[in-house]
Write an enzyme that holds these catalytic residues in place. Structure first.
Site, PDB file in Angstrom:
ATOM      1  N   HIS A 125       4.373   0.497   4.361  1.00  0.00           N
ATOM      2  CA  HIS A 125       2.951   0.371   4.000  1.00  0.00           C
ATOM      3  C   HIS A 125       2.026   0.683   5.184  1.00  0.00           C
ATOM      4  O   HIS A 125       0.817   0.762   5.005  1.00  0.00           O
ATOM      5  CB  HIS A 125       2.625  -0.996   3.355  1.00  0.00           C
ATOM      6  CG  HIS A 125       2.652  -2.152   4.316  1.00  0.00           C
ATOM      7  ND1 HIS A 125       2.053  -3.370   4.027  1.00  0.00           N
ATOM      8  CD2 HIS A 125       3.217  -2.289   5.533  1.00  0.00           C
ATOM      9  CE1 HIS A 125       2.237  -4.194   5.035  1.00  0.00           C
ATOM     10  NE2 HIS A 125       2.937  -3.573   5.957  1.00  0.00           N
ATOM     11  N   HIS A 182       0.803  -1.228   0.000  1.00  0.00           N
ATOM     12  CA  HIS A 182       0.000   0.000   0.000  1.00  0.00           C
ATOM     13  C   HIS A 182       0.837   1.280   0.000  1.00  0.00           C
ATOM     14  O   HIS A 182       0.280   2.370  -0.128  1.00  0.00           O
ATOM     15  CB  HIS A 182      -0.971  -0.019   1.191  1.00  0.00           C
ATOM     16  CG  HIS A 182      -2.271   0.681   0.921  1.00  0.00           C
ATOM     17  ND1 HIS A 182      -3.353   0.593   1.759  1.00  0.00           N
ATOM     18  CD2 HIS A 182      -2.665   1.497  -0.102  1.00  0.00           C
ATOM     19  CE1 HIS A 182      -4.353   1.332   1.265  1.00  0.00           C
ATOM     20  NE2 HIS A 182      -3.957   1.877   0.136  1.00  0.00           N
ATOM     21  N   ASP A 226      -7.425  -1.240   0.145  1.00  0.00           N
ATOM     22  CA  ASP A 226      -6.484  -2.241   0.642  1.00  0.00           C
ATOM     23  C   ASP A 226      -7.300  -3.521   0.792  1.00  0.00           C
ATOM     24  O   ASP A 226      -8.307  -3.542   1.522  1.00  0.00           O
ATOM     25  CB  ASP A 226      -5.916  -1.789   1.993  1.00  0.00           C
ATOM     26  CG  ASP A 226      -4.804  -2.708   2.484  1.00  0.00           C
ATOM     27  OD1 ASP A 226      -4.930  -3.941   2.314  1.00  0.00           O
ATOM     28  OD2 ASP A 226      -3.831  -2.191   3.052  1.00  0.00           O
ATOM     29  N   ASP A 275      -7.015  -5.973   2.436  1.00  0.00           N
ATOM     30  CA  ASP A 275      -7.192  -6.511   3.793  1.00  0.00           C
ATOM     31  C   ASP A 275      -8.387  -5.884   4.515  1.00  0.00           C
ATOM     32  O   ASP A 275      -8.756  -6.318   5.611  1.00  0.00           O
ATOM     33  CB  ASP A 275      -5.906  -6.439   4.621  1.00  0.00           C
ATOM     34  CG  ASP A 275      -5.450  -5.029   4.969  1.00  0.00           C
ATOM     35  OD1 ASP A 275      -6.297  -4.130   5.108  1.00  0.00           O
ATOM     36  OD2 ASP A 275      -4.217  -4.838   5.125  1.00  0.00           O
ATOM     37  N   ASP A 330      -9.791   0.142   4.324  1.00  0.00           N
ATOM     38  CA  ASP A 330      -8.624  -0.559   4.873  1.00  0.00           C
ATOM     39  C   ASP A 330      -8.945  -1.116   6.259  1.00  0.00           C
ATOM     40  O   ASP A 330      -9.728  -0.520   7.001  1.00  0.00           O
ATOM     41  CB  ASP A 330      -7.476   0.481   4.999  1.00  0.00           C
ATOM     42  CG  ASP A 330      -6.087  -0.136   4.996  1.00  0.00           C
ATOM     43  OD1 ASP A 330      -5.860  -1.105   5.735  1.00  0.00           O
ATOM     44  OD2 ASP A 330      -5.234   0.381   4.255  1.00  0.00           O
ATOM     45  N   GLU A 344      -2.137  -4.505  -1.950  1.00  0.00           N
ATOM     46  CA  GLU A 344      -1.837  -5.641  -1.067  1.00  0.00           C
ATOM     47  C   GLU A 344      -2.299  -7.008  -1.588  1.00  0.00           C
ATOM     48  O   GLU A 344      -2.377  -7.966  -0.820  1.00  0.00           O
ATOM     49  CB  GLU A 344      -2.382  -5.399   0.355  1.00  0.00           C
ATOM     50  CG  GLU A 344      -1.814  -4.153   1.041  1.00  0.00           C
ATOM     51  CD  GLU A 344      -0.390  -4.309   1.581  1.00  0.00           C
ATOM     52  OE1 GLU A 344       0.067  -5.452   1.757  1.00  0.00           O
ATOM     53  OE2 GLU A 344       0.273  -3.259   1.808  1.00  0.00           O
ATOM     54  N   ASP A 384      -2.876   2.930   8.515  1.00  0.00           N
ATOM     55  CA  ASP A 384      -1.746   3.317   7.645  1.00  0.00           C
ATOM     56  C   ASP A 384      -1.284   4.736   7.944  1.00  0.00           C
ATOM     57  O   ASP A 384      -0.897   5.481   7.044  1.00  0.00           O
ATOM     58  CB  ASP A 384      -2.133   3.186   6.161  1.00  0.00           C
ATOM     59  CG  ASP A 384      -2.366   1.743   5.743  1.00  0.00           C
ATOM     60  OD1 ASP A 384      -2.219   0.840   6.595  1.00  0.00           O
ATOM     61  OD2 ASP A 384      -2.698   1.515   4.568  1.00  0.00           O
ATOM     62  N   HIS A 410      -6.601  -1.262   8.393  1.00  0.00           N
ATOM     63  CA  HIS A 410      -5.632  -0.538   9.223  1.00  0.00           C
ATOM     64  C   HIS A 410      -5.737   0.965   8.967  1.00  0.00           C
ATOM     65  O   HIS A 410      -6.437   1.391   8.050  1.00  0.00           O
ATOM     66  CB  HIS A 410      -4.226  -1.038   8.899  1.00  0.00           C
ATOM     67  CG  HIS A 410      -4.099  -2.536   8.955  1.00  0.00           C
ATOM     68  ND1 HIS A 410      -4.227  -3.338   7.841  1.00  0.00           N
ATOM     69  CD2 HIS A 410      -3.912  -3.373  10.009  1.00  0.00           C
ATOM     70  CE1 HIS A 410      -4.103  -4.610   8.193  1.00  0.00           C
ATOM     71  NE2 HIS A 410      -3.921  -4.664   9.512  1.00  0.00           N
TER      72      HIS A 410
HETATM   73 MN   LIG Z   1      -3.315  -0.339   3.872  1.00  0.00          MN
END
Ligand SMILES: [Mn+2]
Length: 319
Positions: free
Chosen positions: A157, A114, A244, A246, A140, A289, A144, A142
């Site tokens: 990332h 990312h 992302d 994830d 996402d 990702e 980031d 997360h």
């Molecule tokens: Mn990310």
């Protein structure tokens, strides 16, 4: 090649648009794809194969209007550290998205880790200087939003959003030509469920719009995306979407480096973003990702393919 394509033919097929379907698509457009085959921003450096895996699937099942232009790679120089390699690659990504954005060309950036987002959105922000604000939907698991000082892993990332918001190594922070590249109030972070306190503090203090996964589950992704889009349409010149993978539940997207349970379902995401690539204010999509090494039965690469198809407005929206 034939065998490969046959293997892939049981993927969920994006319907090629009929005349009727085509009629509601407002403008004929070409979607330019840029692969960023680099994973040096991650601790686990195996996601650089993502763009090629998606490209192989697209060769077997082409999507009309989509043109894979080129794939960039990091210097792959053992003498360079991760930061130096990201710093070498990001301006090249930015140059490309700036060019496309300046000419009103729709793009899709396919990572790679990312950290590609630093280049992608700095380039777009640069093209918009003097014209208006850039908005960004960041989907996402997360945040980031670390800096090198707060990151437990040091992996880049985990930092791109902080950099786009003006915090981090100066040569990456200033890529957009203005600091920050993005105004916090024009950033919507959706699907978050794994983060450190310093990141949360930073984004909360800045006033970024955060919609945690708990809220996605109670209100539904569609309602939250609609809320974000209403805001971005009204208050920005142009906006993009960074996904992302994830953010999705690992059941639907196992092929990522940092899976987090309890995520967004594939169907909800595809429905929420269906046809958005045709929106007049939308500049582009980023998919990050994708890691074929952790994929199961090509589930994640097919999802990335379906995401492209949905973005362009093909197939049927899932509700
Ligand atoms: Mn990310």
């Amino acid at each position: 090649m034939v065998k490969k394509c046959k293997q892939m033919s049981d993927t969920r097929q994006a319907d090629i648009p009929t005349a009727v379907q085509q009629a509601h698509l407002d403008t004929p457009r070409v979607f330019h794809v840029l692969g960023v085959a680099s994973c040096v921003g991650a601790s686990d450096r195996t996601c650089q194969e993502g763009p090629e895996a998606l490209r192989a699937l697209l060769k077997c099942q082409p999507l009309p209007d989509l043109r894979w232009v080129t794939t960039l790679r990091d210097p792959q120089d053992v003498a360079m550290d991760a930061y130096a390699m990201v710093a070498a690659l990001a301006p090249r990504v930015a140059q490309q998205t700036q060019l496309w954005s300046a000419h009103g060309h729709q793009f899709v950036v396919v990572g790679g880790d990312h950290s590609c987002a630093i280049g992608t959105w700095s380039g777009v922000a640069r093209s918009l200087r003097g014209r208006g604000a850039l908005g960004l939907l960041w989907i996402d698991a997360h945040m980031d939003a670390h800096t090198p000082e707060t990151s437990p892993s040091g992996a880049l990332h985990g930092m791109p959003l902080a950099m786009l918001l003006g915090a981090g190594p100066p040569d990456l922070v200033r890529l957009a030509g203005t600091i920050p590249a993005l105004q916090p109030r024009h950033v919507w972070l959706i699907g978050v469920r794994s983060y450190e306190a310093q990141e949360q503090q930073r984004l909360t203090d800045l006033g970024v719009n955060i919609r945690y996964m708990t809220e996605v589950k109670t209100r539904g992704l569609a309602a939250i995306i609609a809320e974000a889009l209403a805001d971005l349409q009204r208050n920005t010149e142009a906006f993009g979407v960074s996904v992302d993978l994830d953010a999705l539940d690992p059941v639907d997207a196992p092929g990522v480096g940092s899976p987090e349970p309890g995520g967004i379902t594939a169907d909800a995401l595809l429905a929420a973003l269906h046809g958005l690539g045709r929106h007049a204010q939308v500049v582009g999509l980023e998919i990050a990702e994708l890691n074929p090494r952790y994929d199961l039965h090509q589930k994640t690469v097919r999802l990335a393919y379906d995401l492209l198809a949905a973005w362009i407005g093909y197939g049927h929206p899932r509700t």
